[in-house]
Design an enzyme around this catalytic site. Sequence first.
Site, short mmCIF file in Angstrom:
data_model
loop_
_atom_site.label_atom_id
_atom_site.label_comp_id
_atom_site.label_asym_id
_atom_site.label_seq_id
_atom_site.Cartn_x
_atom_site.Cartn_y
_atom_site.Cartn_z
N HIS A 165 0.77 -1.19 0.05
CA HIS A 165 -0.07 -0.18 0.03
C HIS A 165 0.77 1.16 -0.07
O HIS A 165 0.23 2.28 -0.38
CB HIS A 165 -0.82 0.07 1.10
CG HIS A 165 -2.35 0.54 0.97
ND1 HIS A 165 -2.46 1.64 0.13
CD2 HIS A 165 -3.37 0.63 1.80
CE1 HIS A 165 -3.65 2.18 0.13
NE2 HIS A 165 -4.20 1.46 0.83
N ASP A 385 -7.76 -11.11 -18.33
CA ASP A 385 -7.70 -12.04 -19.05
C ASP A 385 -6.24 -12.35 -19.19
O ASP A 385 -5.84 -11.80 -20.35
CB ASP A 385 -8.68 -12.08 -20.28
CG ASP A 385 -8.55 -13.37 -21.20
OD1 ASP A 385 -8.01 -14.36 -20.89
OD2 ASP A 385 -9.46 -13.37 -22.33
#
Length: 449
Positions: A165, A385
């Site tokens: 983060h 994908d």
Amino acid sequence: MAIDHEMKVEIIHRATIKPSSPTPFHLRDFDLSIIDQIAPVMYIPLILFYPNTANGNVNIITAERSKHLRKSLSETLTHFYPLAGRIMRINNPYIECNDEGAQLVEARINCSLSEFLAKPDPQMLRKFLPTAVECKEISKIKWLLLVQETFFQCGGMAIGLCLSHKFADASTLATFINTWAGISRGSVNSFVLPEFGASSLLPPLDCSEAQQLDLPVIQLVPEKSCETRRYVFDAANIAALRSRAASLAVEKPTRVEAVSALIWKCTMEATRSNNTSDFSSPRRSSWCHNVNMRHRVEPRLPDNLVGNLVGYFVEKAEESEVVDLQNLVAKMRKAIEKVNKSYGEGIDLEEALDVVREYANLLKSDEIDNYNCTSWCRFPYYDADFGWGKPVWVSISGVTFRNMVFLMDSRDGDGIEAWLTLKEKEMALVGSNKELLAFASPNPSIIYN
């Protein structure tokens, strides 16, 4: 589908993946922005699940996909070169882009994908991540990126990511995963490469400046007695909830506003019920919501600008207030309109830091019940994908940070999956709330065939 054995994830191999091309010398030092500096010390988790739709030997298929992921990850790190570096200095951190690499973990699980998705366990989901989400201090962070590929017995797989983060927010995570997926399937024109430069917009502060400005630090403290549960709001129930939450003040609540207000309402009712049973007086409550700066700043910032470009708004409910959906939605709308107006006039650093200070102080306060909401809705995680189709499910995992709420799109893009982490006693009350259960299904199966 019934499971007659205990699910176990076995780590097979750990490898270091380095960029396919060396990082030029003039890019070796990567400055963090001031928002990166104050971001919590933790990893952002994401898990994507893919079925095996190929015909052939499962062992051969999984070996080929593993090899393919390693190669494409190496190529992706050339573009996301800071993720192959290391955070240097604790007081005034920056990333040394030294190409030391990211970690890739290969694992196996002793069940099929459909068996696991029949009743996904939030704690078991942590086994699909290469490391714990929680970190205690910045000096303990070695890897900025860790990835775990877990193969099911059927040949399906889960790709789990942990991204520091200190470098990234949810938008950066979406950019990374879709860039990697695009490189993996060889679709050069179907993804956008990252842009850097957040530190130019929001310059970092050195140690003396940070002390002078009383730079806040967001600290999320893990707690053992927390529980994470998943609730799914489908499109029809969200439409009904939006209708119930509408008022003259907010005629058309958004999906996120309606769901957030209901969850806040249920948590407040649970807390007040606990206080009543303990003979305590009702407590004040606050709702802190993260917002993406990129769409709110004028001129608009690009979606592929990496870093923590996150703002916050905080709304409070006094102990004497009547808990009402319409009122809570109106509070949220007023707060977000204030944020939009503020960022629409440009980024006022001191004003932004004041909000973060308020948030950081609320996290430390014992005088108010603070709930922290992060919405990942509309981020294109389901577009990832890698060459064998889009994921059938995208999730986070159970965490141990108290009073956390994560909102994510369901696969159809119209529903919302809400992940709640609360104290066990409070969670039991929220989980039995009839209003919540009227609009949300607790941890339903993921059907993908």
